[in-house]
Design a protein around this motif. Structure first.
Motif: not given
Length: 754
Positions: A439-440, A718-722, A714-715, A432-433
């Motif tokens: 993309n980022s 990371i938050l969306i993935s978590l 992109n932080p 996922l990351l």
């Protein structure tokens, strides 16, 4: 016979769990079959097409016709052939067709539909142009007042990816190619836009093409020819685009698939081990009845064998129709004849046998320690008992409350299950990351990369070197000179050395961290410096790819960049170093449209409209969507399997807790929530693994396409993935928690009576 029936009974009793394993194996087999099928089909198509139709190794133009081509062919050990080309506007005033004359030695046309050129006035069109303009084979098209009969469609080996000019980035809207006879081409002589002669060369020795390119360039220069548009096939986007796709797919197919298979091995290994341990009393009884270890090993190995065969076969069968769809979507921008799917028997065998071999071996080693014990030891049932290990003893759990102690013990007494959950969540998080990071990174390269660095948005590239005295550059424009080079001894890394005026403002150039950087010195972009491992003060020795001359320059500054591999030096110093006349230039950057004679230009890039580059993000979007779906599916399967294992292993405990008065929600909290810290740890481990994997993959991309894409994490992603991982975790846990309702209080009493 009895053992065979028991295999099916075990499979039916744990349908959900085993279906999850089949899905993971299916994903790996499907991915491997699809990627190798697409890459193999594309490779066979491109390679066979290039060899059969004699694709050129380089294309070039000269200031006058080459007189003695046979002699030059002998001297250069190459086939050389000339053809005519002329661009003709259609009646709508927007569409443009490039007419080409047929060749017989190099870049031999392939008729895709209809028939070839037979009579004067016949024309072959590329199928994309035919379709987009509503034309049909057997119809007619009018060019400069002359009507041509469309006899069919064709493909050319040197126009697989149809772009108007050699240095264009994207295809020009409404542009296509057509093939006409030499006699018909002569009819256009005397028009405002004369036909030009272009040469293609293909070397008979297929080794050391770069060296032979340099030799041919030297021969032509010695004979007094002025050369322009000299470009080898590796750097010619018309030829190289499909090859880049092939290389990337072939490199990633096996490692990614093996990662899925190894994850499946871990899952099956843990499940078979726990199954055998829970069956220890049954196994001891079977030993006592005369069953041999080999028979019992075959019995328990049969389950993973069936799972791996089912998963891999389903993956192969699902991949077979998908390969054609993926292949068609990939070559939508290419013109290739005889598009057909070709599967390698070896790859199909690997898709079936790799998971079977991995999972069978993992299962065998999981069960052998249990099966080698004696019948008496197994019938005692010690394998079923939870054992206090060194980790649990070292934690001193007496200090904690009952709920905390229970949850900690639940994890440390099943280390294999804990590792499986952690690694499984790590794998899903990594996938996922990676999708988000890719993309980022592409967003960063596009938004802050080469296109964003233009202050002057229009770039005019000339076929031949121009001079400021003969062709002055108007106000609002700047001249640049350049050549393609590579570091001495490292031909795979290619970059542009650019000469620019010290007062140039066409490019945005700044140092690392936004520091000011003088243009009156030698500067190198940060991606190129990173690949070469050099810094300020170092001296770089490099070779001009065109003529093989070697130069050395000391690096004075590093330019902050996002993918570009370039070096900059003062304009006048560049011309002195290369021996060109003062004021020589090859490129003009302008902040407004300039009206140059199109016959002088090799290409125009207009960065004023960012929407023109949106199509380049299509692949990125597809990759991110695919990785997100795969990651979510992996997370669901893995968490479901682990959660169901936890519930099955604690049936008696759950029953006792209900007897003691615990409600279902409280039981679920004790049993299921104990894995939450492991999921959290698994996510961050997945982040670390992604960084390692990402650095490797981005490094490979840099080597294969000669472009170092900056890996951007992109932080927000990371938050969306978590959050995504924990949403999947909570939803899956809730569904599995419904099984708690079906466990009655009587199970503990039955267990005690037994």
């Amino acid at each position: 016979m009895a053992l065979r029936k028991r295999v099916w009974r075990i499979l039916m009793e744990n349908k959900g769990r085993f279906i999850g394993i089949i899905v993971l194996i299916l994903i790996g087999s499907f991915y491997f079959t699809t990627v190798t099928g697409v890459a193999g089909s594309l490779e066979g198509l491109v390679v066979n097409y290039a060899n059969t139709n004699m694709q050129e190794d380089l294309t070039f133009s000269t200031d006058r016709a080459i007189k003695d081509i046979p002699t030059l062919e002998k001297e250069s050990n190459a086939l050389i052939e000339a053809y005519q080309q002329q661009d003709v506007k259609l009646s709508d005033g927007q569409s443009e067709l490039r007419l080409l004359t047929p060749t017989s030695k190099i870049n031999i046309p392939a008729v895709m539909s209809g028939k070839g050129l037979e009579n004067p006035g016949d024309i072959l069109l590329d199928p994309s142009f035919l379709q987009k303009h509503g034309l049909a084979v057997g119809g007619q098209i009018e060019l400069n007042g002359k009507t041509f009969h469309i006899t069919g469609t064709m493909a050319l080996p040197n126009y697989i990816y149809i772009i108007k000019n050699l240095y264009d980035v994207l295809p020009t809207t409404g542009f296509g190619i057509g093939l006409v006879s030499n006699a018909d081409m002569k009819m256009f002589s005397g028009t405002a836009n004369e036909a030009v002669t272009v040469y293609g060369a293909r070397f008979t020795n297929r080794e050391d093409i770069d060296i032979q390119n340099t030799k041919l360039h030297s021969l032509l220069t010695e004979k007094g020819y002025s050369l322009s548009e000299w470009l080898d096939a590796k750097n010619n986007k018309r030829i190289s685009m499909p090859r880049a796709n092939i290389d990337s797919m072939q490199t990633m197919s096996l490692p990614v698939s093996i990662a899925f298979f190894l994850l499946s091995c871990l899952i099956v290994g843990v499940m078979i081990l726990r199954m055998v341990k829970s069956d220890s009393v049954v196994i001891g009884t079977l030993y006592a009845q005369g069953y041999r270890r080999r028979e019992l090993t075959q019995h328990y190995i049969a389950i993973p064998v069936l799972l791996s065969i089912a998963g891999s076969l389903l993956g192969i069968l699902l991949a077979l129709p998908c390969v054609k769809l993926v292949l068609d979507s990939m070559i939508a921008s290419y013109i290739l004849p005889n598009v057909s799917v070709a599967f390698s028997p070896l790859n199909l065998a690997l898709a079936l046998l790799l998971p079977l071999a991995f999972i069978s071996v993992a299962s065998f080693f999981s069960i052998r320690n249990v099966l080698k014990k004696s019948a008496v030891e197994l019938m005692k049932g010690d394998e079923q008992k939870a054992k206090v290990n060194i980790i649990e003893r070292s934690l001193r759990l007496d200090r904690y409350s009952f709920n905390t102690k229970f949850q900690i013990r639940e994890q440390v007494r099943s280390i294999p299950r804990l590792l499986f959950l952690m690694l499984g969540v790590s794998a899903a998080s990594m996938v996922l990351l990676y999708g988000f990071t890719f993309n980022s990174s592409m967003e960063l390269a596009m938004n802050q990369g080469a296109v964003a660095r233009y202050n002057y948005a229009i770039e005019y590239n000339f076929k031949e070197v121009q001079n400021l005295q003969k062709l002055p550059v108007p106000a609002g424009a700047e001249p640049y000179n350049s050549f393609r080079a590579y570091p001495k001894g490292r031909e795979a890394i290619q970059f542009y050395l650019i000469g620019m005026k010290p007062d140039s403002v066409g490019f945005k150039i700044k140092g690392l961290g936004g520091a000011k950087l003088s243009r009156n010195q030698v500067n190198i972009t940060s991606p190129l410096a990173q690949r070469l491992g050099i810094t300020v003060g170092d001296t770089l020795t490099f070779v001009n790819k065109l003529d093989g001359k070697s130069y050395s320059l000391k690096i004075d500054g590093i330019v902050e960049a996002y993918g570009e591999q370039e070096m900059y030096m003062p304009f006048d110093a560049f011309n002195r170093m290369t021996g060109q006349a003062p004021g020589s230039y090859r490129t003009v950057l302008s902040n407004h449209v300039l009206h140059y004679d199109e016959r002088l230009l090799a290409g125009i890039m207009d960065a004023r409209n960012p929407k023109a580059f949106e199509d380049m993000n299509t692949t990125t979007t597809l990759i991110m969507a695919a990785t997100t779906i795969v990651a979510a599916l992996m997370a669901v399967v893995i968490i479901f399997i682990v959660t169901s294992l936890i519930i099955d292993e604690n049936r008696n405990t759950i029953s006792l807790l209900k007897i003691f008065g615990y409600h279902r929600r409280e039981v679920a909290k004790l049993i299921l929530n104990s894995s939450t810290p492991i999921v959290f740890i698994g996510f961050w481990l997945g982040l670390l693994l992604m960084l390692v994997f990402g650095n490797y993959l981005f490094g490979y991309i840099a080597d294969s396409i000669n472009m170092l894409i900056p890996m951007s994490l992109n932080p927000l992603y990371i938050l969306i993935s978590l959050l995504s991982i924990f949403v999947v975790y909570e939803i899956t846990k809730w569904f599995c928690g419904q099984k708690l309702t079906n466990i009655s209080m009587s199970e503990a009493l039955k267990s005690g009576s037994e």
